[in-house]
Design an enzyme around this catalytic site. Structure first.
Site, mmCIF file in Angstrom:
data_model
loop_
_atom_site.group_PDB
_atom_site.id
_atom_site.type_symbol
_atom_site.label_atom_id
_atom_site.label_comp_id
_atom_site.label_asym_id
_atom_site.label_seq_id
_atom_site.Cartn_x
_atom_site.Cartn_y
_atom_site.Cartn_z
ATOM 1 N N LYS A 1 0.814 -1.220 0.000
ATOM 2 C CA LYS A 1 0.000 0.000 0.000
ATOM 3 C C LYS A 1 0.847 1.271 0.000
ATOM 4 O O LYS A 1 0.372 2.332 -0.411
ATOM 5 C CB LYS A 1 -0.985 -0.008 1.170
ATOM 6 C CG LYS A 1 -1.961 -1.190 1.189
ATOM 7 C CD LYS A 1 -2.689 -1.382 -0.118
ATOM 8 C CE LYS A 1 -3.625 -2.566 -0.215
ATOM 9 N NZ LYS A 1 -3.119 -3.880 0.136
ATOM 10 N N TYR B 1 -12.768 -14.841 1.885
ATOM 11 C CA TYR B 1 -11.732 -13.854 2.209
ATOM 12 C C TYR B 1 -11.209 -14.051 3.633
ATOM 13 O O TYR B 1 -11.995 -14.146 4.569
ATOM 14 C CB TYR B 1 -12.310 -12.439 2.061
ATOM 15 C CG TYR B 1 -11.336 -11.363 2.488
ATOM 16 C CD1 TYR B 1 -10.337 -10.937 1.632
ATOM 17 C CD2 TYR B 1 -11.397 -10.804 3.761
ATOM 18 C CE1 TYR B 1 -9.421 -9.977 2.027
ATOM 19 C CE2 TYR B 1 -10.486 -9.844 4.169
ATOM 20 C CZ TYR B 1 -9.495 -9.433 3.301
ATOM 21 O OH TYR B 1 -8.588 -8.489 3.697
ATOM 22 N N TYR C 1 -3.322 -12.709 1.719
ATOM 23 C CA TYR C 1 -3.013 -12.301 0.334
ATOM 24 C C TYR C 1 -1.840 -13.087 -0.254
ATOM 25 O O TYR C 1 -2.012 -13.922 -1.130
ATOM 26 C CB TYR C 1 -2.705 -10.799 0.286
ATOM 27 C CG TYR C 1 -3.853 -9.916 0.651
ATOM 28 C CD1 TYR C 1 -4.800 -9.561 -0.296
ATOM 29 C CD2 TYR C 1 -4.004 -9.430 1.950
ATOM 30 C CE1 TYR C 1 -5.866 -8.738 0.033
ATOM 31 C CE2 TYR C 1 -5.075 -8.609 2.293
ATOM 32 C CZ TYR C 1 -5.997 -8.266 1.333
ATOM 33 O OH TYR C 1 -7.042 -7.463 1.647
HETATM 34 C C1 LIG Z 1 -3.917 -5.121 -0.032
HETATM 35 C C2 LIG Z 1 -2.986 -6.258 -0.171
HETATM 36 C C3 LIG Z 1 -2.920 -7.001 -1.368
HETATM 37 C C4 LIG Z 1 -3.851 -6.789 -2.504
HETATM 38 O O1 LIG Z 1 -3.577 -5.669 -3.251
HETATM 39 P P1 LIG Z 1 -4.793 -4.958 -3.995
HETATM 40 O O2 LIG Z 1 -4.189 -3.790 -4.636
HETATM 41 O O3 LIG Z 1 -5.791 -4.615 -2.923
HETATM 42 O O4 LIG Z 1 -5.383 -5.922 -4.947
HETATM 43 C C5 LIG Z 1 -1.985 -7.992 -1.453
HETATM 44 N N1 LIG Z 1 -1.161 -8.275 -0.429
HETATM 45 C C6 LIG Z 1 -1.200 -7.607 0.725
HETATM 46 C C7 LIG Z 1 -0.275 -7.998 1.804
HETATM 47 C C8 LIG Z 1 -2.123 -6.575 0.903
HETATM 48 O O5 LIG Z 1 -2.163 -5.919 2.063
#
Ligand SMILES: *Cc1c(COP(=O)(O)O)cnc(C)c1O
Length: 333
Positions: free
Chosen positions: A50, A264, A290
């Site tokens: 992010k 999720y 993720y």
């Molecule tokens: C938010 C996030 C993602 C996903 O990225 P997006 O841009 O929301 O698709 C992947 N990995 C981590 C660790 C995240 O925090």
């Protein structure tokens, strides 16, 4: 591609490393060579993807004279952690709206990112039930704060609008420069596909750089068709914002939804295996929500001979390891 046309705070001063993963490649025993782009090592408390998006989103907020940031995410949101971290660093207040996507999953005393919200001095946390209109909930908070004389700025979930996605277009440009410097010819890039800014930005950037390297997304919640459309739409908006003239083909958006499991943030056996494999071969920490599920997808695709023999595949590690500490029981079982 001209990123200097947009307000931007510089949080990233050196490219994140691209490293080979020889031990993991060997362990999988297939004719595929794996590399990793270490966005888990990005600056910002706890690291992760992010920060790239927030360079643009927070700069936009500051240009609009905001003194307060409002954003939203799940109860263990990395995005909320990093938004809070950069807001604190910039001297801005930060308020969070957390969506309890799994009923009963918010615990005030929880470890992981939740603890870090508290540690970094979040101004308020509102927890709302799964399925809540998150933009509506953030707008309500903004109205409350405006009534008290504050100037709030809302960053959408995951910072995944065309402003935030610029961060991953820029990551694609950075990646191509590195690969050319390393004289490394990558055949395929695999990324997580969540709120979509990462995936959309990478595709736009690869198209913008005329790289011809396909980018595949591994879903963390939605069905394939739904996610592909979301990524595609965001990519078109982002390309338009940047003024990229090259046509963007709908076929460039490919998502795999077989690795989500029950939903999720809900652990799967394949995620647990992937997190352990990365930790025990490459000493790389993934996360349960993720990068762990994305790595599970990557490993399964390799085992199923999805990639052509001899392929060099680059895994984009988006971070998230602080969330591991909220899932210790899952890994000890
Ligand atoms: C938010 C996030 C993602 C996903 O990225 P997006 O841009 O929301 O698709 C992947 N990995 C981590 C660790 C995240 O925090």
């Amino acid at each position: 591609m001209n990123f200097a046309q947009f307000p931007r705070r510089k949080y990233i001063h050196t490219p994140t490393p691209i490293e080979p993963m020889p031990a993991l490649s060997k362990r999988l025993g297939k004719d595929v060579t794996l590399y990793v782009k270490r966005d888990d090592l990005l600056p910002g408390a706890g690291g992760g993807n992010k920060t790239r998006k927030l360079e643009f989103c927070i700069a936009d907020a500051m240009e609009k004279k905001a003194d307060t940031i409002i954003t939203c995410g799940a109860v263990q949101s990395n995005h909320c952690r990093l938004t809070l971290a950069w807001a604190v660093k910039e001297g801005l207040d930060c308020h969070l709206v957390l969506e309890e996507r799994v009923k009963g999953s918010y615990k005030k005393e929880a470890s992981g990112n939740n603890f870090l919200f508290e540690l970094m001095g979040v101004k308020s946390i509102a927890v709302v039930p799964g399925g809540t209109d998150m933009m509506g909930a953030m707008e309500k908070k903004a109205a409350e704060l405006e009534a008290k004389g504050r100037h709030p700025y809302i960053i959408p979930g995951g910072a995944s609008n065309a402003i935030g996605a610029l961060g991953y277009v820029s990551c694609a440009a950075e990646t191509m420069t590195q690969l050319n410097d390393m004289h490394l010819n990558i055949d395929h890039i695999v990324v997580p596909s969540g709120s979509a800014g990462t995936h959309a930005g990478m595709v736009v950037g690869m198209v913008g750089a005329s790289s011809n390297i396909p980018v595949s997304g591994v879903n963390v919640s939605r069905k394939k068709d739904v996610q592909e459309e979301i990524v595609y739409k965001l990519a078109l908006e982002t390309a338009e914002k940047l003024g990229i003239n090259t046509a963007i083909d709908r076929n460039a958006f490919v998502c795999f939804d077989q690795y989500v499991g029950p939903g999720y943030s809900i652990p799967t056996d394949a995620m647990v295996e992937a997190v352990k494999l990365f930790a025990q071969t490459e000493s790389i920490l993934l996360d349960p929500v993720y990068s762990g599920k994305t790595a599970a997808g990557l490993i399964d695709l390799i085992r199923k001979d999805h990639f052509t023999p001899g392929a060099k595949v680059l895994f984009l590690h988006t971070g998230g390891s602080p969330a591991l500490y909220a899932y210790m029981d899952t890994f000890r079982k």
